[in-house]
Write an enzyme that holds these catalytic residues in place. Structure first.
Site, PDB file in Angstrom:
ATOM      1  CE1 TYR A 131      -4.277  -4.168   4.842  1.00 27.96           C
ATOM      2  CE2 TYR A 131      -2.003  -3.738   4.226  1.00 27.96           C
ATOM      3  CZ  TYR A 131      -3.268  -4.196   3.911  1.00 27.96           C
ATOM      4  OH  TYR A 131      -3.517  -4.663   2.652  1.00 27.96           O
ATOM      5  CD  GLN A 138      -3.143   5.697  -3.684  1.00 27.15           C
ATOM      6  OE1 GLN A 138      -3.654   6.377  -4.568  1.00 27.15           O
ATOM      7  NE2 GLN A 138      -2.882   6.199  -2.485  1.00 27.15           N
ATOM      8  NE  ARG A 193      -4.375  -1.604   1.512  1.00 32.04           N
ATOM      9  CZ  ARG A 193      -5.458  -1.797   2.250  1.00 32.04           C
ATOM     10  NH1 ARG A 193      -5.506  -1.348   3.495  1.00 32.04           N
ATOM     11  NH2 ARG A 193      -6.494  -2.430   1.750  1.00 32.04           N
TER      12      ARG A 193
END
Length: 523
Positions: A231, A127, A122
């Protein structure tokens, strides 16, 4: 090379890894596209639509796996699909290598190169390939729709002749992609929305969407989401106890709870416990988006909807993206296509598996007979919002002192500039002839007066660019006016023309600006 899309064999899976639209773009990259017959039916894409897009439709999965050098699918491969893999074949799919180590070993033994779409790092550049975010976005949206279907009441508050209806209260636990999608949907439907996340940097995002961030009275330096690939990270036992206490406080008030909390490589943390469900009002709903990893709620049953003893509905479906198969297939097919774009730098239909590339290396779980999972951390971390610095309000004395200091600094600057200008004028006057000094003084006065007159006009009357051009025109006008009294007829003519042209420029500039401002005024 040929890229093949088999039909998903997982029960109830309706998604497909390629749409007719993405097939056209893959062919522009130089690939020949194959698809198994009926693979897109569940998502609303017929075999004919694929044929019209130039895709070859294969009758059986065996024929497709035999011809394709690249196989792209949605779900991780199962027994028969693994058996069909061949050496050097590239497999692209959701794989979850941390939970499927035996499956990874089997695919590696077959000599396949496994690219796990769930392992795409990420980072900003990746993306467009982030399939987890694509599916989470759909799952978050669909979770609110599913909750409304089971709630049996309005989300928005209403005052009608038949009575007053209070708005529903929704709590979203976890503000990742799925959580933010759920927040946006719930607020747009008119619900009073609360949201909680262990990452403090998402509070501003939550509040900007019209929801209220649930703060804890707990001092702990939470780990930045940028350090963990975007995350959430596991929290301390003390933090967890404060978190559960806050949830128990909210449980009797909220009507709908949507849990989305997941930690990569781990089972879902238990956040909505059985006693919290007991505190909720009858008719309330819990939608657990982490059901596939064990669930955030104690009562969650994977792929089932249950009703607790006190009348609370707990939804544990794991196929929310598949319930919107057309939309999810379109987004996932775009993720696959962007991955193939990175794998095909020359756009010649040949895969270049560059293991020095952060994105390709991060998503690769098996390559050339070696297990490459887990990948090293990406060189570029996920971008996290910088915490805002607290603005300290100045006291009247401090403001006064700051004003005096600014005035003194401005005075010193002006005195320095004037002194340097006077010295320059003295040096020029000492050595330059008298005729030059006459013209030079006219030029300086024109520059100074013209600039001051035009530049000090309110900025609402013209743009900065027009202010500069008008200032130049003002200099021309003043200079020309001073030269009109000259005895030379040629100088008089040229000065008059200069005044006319510069005046047209200034007046025209203000007229254009007036017309622009009129566009923003109410009639």
């Amino acid at each position: 090379m040929k890229i093949g899309i088999p039909k998903e064999i997982f029960p109830g899976e309706a998604r497909v890894a390629m749409t007719p639209e993405s097939a056209v773009l893959l062919q522009k990259l130089g690939y020949e596209c194959l698809i198994e017959t009926g693979a897109g039916i569940g998502a609303g894409f017929s075999d004919k639509s694929y044929k019209d897009a130039g895709v070859t439709v294969k009758k059986t999965a065996n024929a497709l796996y035999k011809d394709a050098e690249i196989v792209a699918k949605v779900r991780p491969p199962e027994g028969d699909e693994v058996a069909r893999l061949k050496k050097g074949q590239v497999l692209i799919s959701f794989f979850y290598p941390a939970q499927n180590s035996d499956l990874l070993d089997s695919c590696n033994d077959k000599g396949a190169h496994v690219i796990a779409m769930d392992m795409v790092p990420r980072i900003s550049r990746a993306q467009k390939m982030d399939a987890l975010s694509s599916m989470a976005n759909i799952a978050g949206y669909r979770s609110v729709i599913e909750a409304g279907n089971n709630f049996g009441r309005f989300f928005t508050g209403q005052v009608t002749a038949a009575g007053k209806v209070p708005p529903a209260k929704v709590l979203v636990v976890g503000a990742g992609v799925a959580g933010l999608a759920a927040i946006g949907t719930a607020t747009s439907l008119g619900a009073i929305t609360y949201a909680f996340d262990v990452r403090p940097e998402v509070a501003e995002q939550i509040e900007s969407m019209g929801a209220e961030f649930v703060y804890l009275d707990f001092e702990e330096a939470a780990q930045d989401g940028a350090a963990t690939g975007g995350y959430a990270a596991p929290s301390s036992p003390e933090f967890r106890e404060k978190q559960l206490a806050k949830f128990r406080e909210l449980a009797p008030e909220v009507d709908i709870v949507i849990t989305t909390a997941l930690i990569p490589g781990r089972d879902a943390p238990k956040l909505w416990l059985a006693d919290m469900v007991e505190m909720m009002k009858p008719g309330s709903v819990v939608v657990d988006l982490a059901a596939e990893r064990g669930g955030n709620c104690d009562l969650t049953v994977m792929d089932e909807k249950i009703v607790s003893e006190n009348g609370v509905t707990v939804v544990g479906y794991t196929d929310f993206p598949s319930r919107m198969a057309a939309q999810s297939s379109t987004l996932y097919a775009n993720n696959i296509r962007h991955m193939m774009t990175d794998l095909t730098p020359e756009k010649d239909g040949q895969v270049v598996h560059n293991m020095e590339d952060d994105v390709i290396r991060g998503a690769t779980a098996s390559f050339e007979g070696d297990i490459t999972f887990p990948p090293p951390p990406p060189k570029i971390k996920a971008i996290a919002a910088k915490p805002k610095k607290a603005i300290v309000e100045q006291t009247p004395e401090e403001k006064r002192a700051a004003e005096i200091a600014a005035f003194k600094a401005a005075t010193r600057t002006q005195a320095t500039v004037l002194g340097a200008g006077a010295l320059l004028m003295l040096l020029i006057g000492a050595y330059a002839p008298a005729s030059f000094m006459q013209h030079f003084i006219v030029f300086v006065l024109a520059c100074f007066v013209g600039f001051q007159v035009i530049w000090n006009v309110s900025h609402s009357l013209h743009t900065p660019l027009m202010a500069v051009t008008n200032a130049v025109s003002g200099i021309v006008v003043l200079g020309a006016l001073l030269q009109i009294g000259s005895g030379n007829w040629l100088v008089v003519v040229l000065a008059s023309i200069s005044v006319l042209i510069a005046t047209i420029n200034i007046v025209g500039g203000f007229l254009v600006t007036r017309r622009m401002l009129a566009m923003f005024q109410r009639s």
